[in-house]
Design a protein around this motif. Structure first.
Motif: not given
Length: 166
Positions: A24-31, A90-94
């Protein structure tokens, strides 16, 4: 070295594994795609309009009062990046000193239940622990430019007088 924000393939379950694993994923927005050079150039062109909109935007709070956005400098940078990346898939990784945040993560109720599945929820979650020192994580969240003349729209100028390696 490619990471998931630039990679074009993802490791899948082997075909021989017929049961698989439910995740199960938490999707803030789809990549839906990965960053390319033209996306970076387009981001640089889009930044002034995003900044102006966030600067002048008004909204209603829960009580019906009109509010304006207020950000710390690093929170503003996060929001500008997410405002661009989300509608384009687009993906975001911080990465902070606490953990790494992705726009799509394996769901953990303790980490995700309080946040909406959108740009605002992601930004709010990250902003709780992302600070100025995280903005200075070279090779993790940022890349150094040679000189101030090399800066473009969307870049962040930070004089890191507090870096330990200086």
């Amino acid at each position: 070295m490619a990471d998931a924000s630039t990679a074009s393939s993802v490791k899948l379950t082997p075909k021989a594994d017929k049961a698989g694993v439910k995740v199960t994923f938490k999707v803030f927005w789809k990549t839906t795609r990965f960053w390319k050079e033209e996306d970076i150039l387009d981001f640089q062109r889009a930044v002034p309009a995003i900044v102006e909109r966030l600067r002048t935007e008004q909204y209603w709070d829960k009580e019906g009062s009109i509010k304006e956005n207020k950000f710390t400098c690093e929170d503003f940078a996060i929001r500008v990046l997410c405002e661009y990346a989300a509608p384009k898939g687009l993906p975001v990784k911080l990465t902070t000193g606490v953990r790494t945040y992705w726009n799509m993560e394996v769901y953990n109720p303790k980490a995700h239940a309080d946040y909406q599945s959108n740009v605002y929820g992601f930004s709010e979650m990250v902003m709780l622990s992302y600070g100025a020192p995280d903005m200075q994580r070279l090779g993790v969240n940022t890349e150094a430019v040679k000189d101030p003349e090399s800066l473009k729209a969307g870049d962040i100028l930070a004089l890191a007088h507090d870096c330990r390696d200086r």
